[in-house]
Design an enzyme around this catalytic site. Structure first.
Site, short mmCIF file in Angstrom:
data_model
loop_
_atom_site.label_atom_id
_atom_site.label_comp_id
_atom_site.label_asym_id
_atom_site.label_seq_id
_atom_site.Cartn_x
_atom_site.Cartn_y
_atom_site.Cartn_z
N LYS A 186 -36.94 51.14 22.73
CA LYS A 186 -37.06 52.60 22.89
C LYS A 186 -38.06 52.88 24.01
O LYS A 186 -39.11 52.25 24.08
CB LYS A 186 -37.51 53.25 21.58
CG LYS A 186 -37.69 54.78 21.69
CD LYS A 186 -37.78 55.45 20.33
CE LYS A 186 -39.12 55.34 19.68
NZ LYS A 186 -40.26 55.91 20.45
N GLU A 245 -38.81 64.53 19.79
CA GLU A 245 -40.11 64.70 19.12
C GLU A 245 -40.81 66.00 19.54
O GLU A 245 -40.81 66.39 20.71
CB GLU A 245 -41.04 63.52 19.47
CG GLU A 245 -42.43 63.70 18.84
CD GLU A 245 -43.27 62.43 18.77
OE1 GLU A 245 -42.84 61.39 19.29
OE2 GLU A 245 -44.38 62.52 18.19
N ASP A 295 -40.52 49.69 20.44
CA ASP A 295 -40.98 50.53 21.56
C ASP A 295 -41.43 49.68 22.75
O ASP A 295 -42.14 48.68 22.57
CB ASP A 295 -42.20 51.36 21.11
CG ASP A 295 -41.80 52.73 20.62
OD1 ASP A 295 -40.69 53.20 20.96
OD2 ASP A 295 -42.61 53.36 19.91
N GLU A 300 -39.87 56.22 26.37
CA GLU A 300 -40.15 57.65 26.36
C GLU A 300 -39.83 58.27 27.71
O GLU A 300 -40.35 57.84 28.74
CB GLU A 300 -41.63 57.90 26.03
CG GLU A 300 -42.00 57.47 24.62
CD GLU A 300 -43.44 57.82 24.24
OE1 GLU A 300 -44.13 58.50 25.03
OE2 GLU A 300 -43.87 57.39 23.16
N ASP A 353 -44.85 52.14 18.90
CA ASP A 353 -46.18 51.88 19.46
C ASP A 353 -47.24 52.70 18.72
O ASP A 353 -48.43 52.56 18.97
CB ASP A 353 -46.21 52.11 20.98
CG ASP A 353 -45.83 53.51 21.39
OD1 ASP A 353 -45.47 54.33 20.53
OD2 ASP A 353 -45.89 53.80 22.62
N SER A 354 -46.79 53.50 17.73
CA SER A 354 -47.73 54.13 16.79
C SER A 354 -48.53 53.07 16.06
O SER A 354 -49.57 53.37 15.48
CB SER A 354 -46.97 55.01 15.78
OG SER A 354 -45.90 54.29 15.20
O1 KIV Z 1 -44.25 55.08 17.91
C1 KIV Z 1 -43.60 55.68 17.04
O2 KIV Z 1 -43.80 55.51 15.82
C2 KIV Z 1 -42.58 56.61 17.50
C3 KIV Z 1 -42.04 57.58 16.49
C4 KIV Z 1 -43.04 58.65 16.29
C5 KIV Z 1 -40.73 58.11 16.88
O3 KIV Z 1 -42.23 56.63 18.62
#
Ligand code: KIV
Length: 261
Positions: A109, A178, A81, A111, A42-43
């Site tokens: 993924k 992280e 994510d 969090e 989600d970056s």
């Molecule tokens: O969103 C992302 O790119 C991430 C990484 C920083 C692990 O979760």
């Protein structure tokens, strides 16, 4: 589940590599380069979409990008994510995970640790592999008033150990750690049966590492995390190509008879 099992069973072997990708060409390049895992993080909200943090990212954004990445990935394990507010309840988490799998993801993924153990367990029970994410959680940036390094105090270390235990119990196949102090990441790695994947948690503290592709290639020069050593200057190359091309075009001498009389 085969790729997830291979990741899970790789603990103690060659350190795992995970890179983010948000589009078809990048995915195709990383897949051919041999990276173990591709993460549609989600970056994407910050690196591609221009938001100040990941809290603006929606499930529709993620589905759009994971579709493109899936079309460019044939070998690597493809993780996507679940963005903020899409796994608040077990039912919502299941629905969101299924949506991303339908769009092309092989795993999702999420969090958190203890707080989302039930969500992780339910997704895994549904046949969808889960990559966990503990330590500094970027989706909590507004709640916590910034990006706060974890594992500094005894209480924070205890919380991190509880989280790593929870994601192990819930059946995650590996876990991103992280933004923790290196010794805390090392403790989590020793305790965890599943591989841990570091980002901003020191070198050789985990069973592998993940990097945001734009950080690695120098594609987002306005913010480079202190822990990353960029391997290229893609922003500089784009600017140079654009300048050279503009200079060529602007040097055109149009024949006089091409102008309207
Ligand atoms: O969103 C992302 O790119 C991430 C990484 C920083 C692990 O979760």
């Amino acid at each position: 589940m085969e790729k997830a099992e291979a990741i899970r069973n790789s603990k103690g072997g060659t350190p795992l590599t995970m890179l983010t990708a948000y589009d078809y060409p990048t995915a195709k390049i990383l897949d051919a380069a041999g990276v173990d895992m591709i993460l549609v993080g989600d970056s994407v909200g910050m690196t591609l979409l221009g938001f100040p943090d990941t809290t603006h990212v929606t499930l529709a954004h993620m589905a759009h990008h994971v579709g493109a990445v899936a079309r460019g990935t044939s070998r690597a394990f493809l993780i996507c994510d679940l963005p903020i507010n899409t796994y608040t309840t077990v039912e919502q988490a299941l629905e969101s995970a299924r949506t991303l799998v339908k769009a092309g993801a092989e795993a999702v993924k999420l969090e958190g640790g203890v707080a989302i153990e039930a969500q992780i367990a339910a997704i895994v029970a549904d046949g969808i592999p889960v990559v966990a994410h503990v330590g500094l959680l970027p989706q909590k940036v507004l709640e916590e008033g910034g990006y706060k390094i974890k594992g500094k105090t005894d209480d924070e270390i205890t919380a991190l150990m509880d989280d790593i235990d929870a994601v192990n119990r819930a059946g995650a196949c590996c876990c991103v750690v992280e933004g923790t102090r290196p010794h805390a990441a090392r403790m989590a790695t020793e305790r965890s049966v599943i591989p841990t994947i570091a980002i901003g948690s020191g070198e050789a503290t985990c069973n592998g590492s993940v990097a945001v592709i734009t950080d690695l290639i120098g594609g987002f020069p306005w913010f480079v995390p202190g822990f990353i050593k960029p391997k290229g200057n893609v922003a500089g190359i784009i600017e140079q190509c654009a300048r050279e091309w503009m200079a060529e075009i602007r040097a055109w001498k149009l024949p006089q008879d091409s102008l309207p009389s």
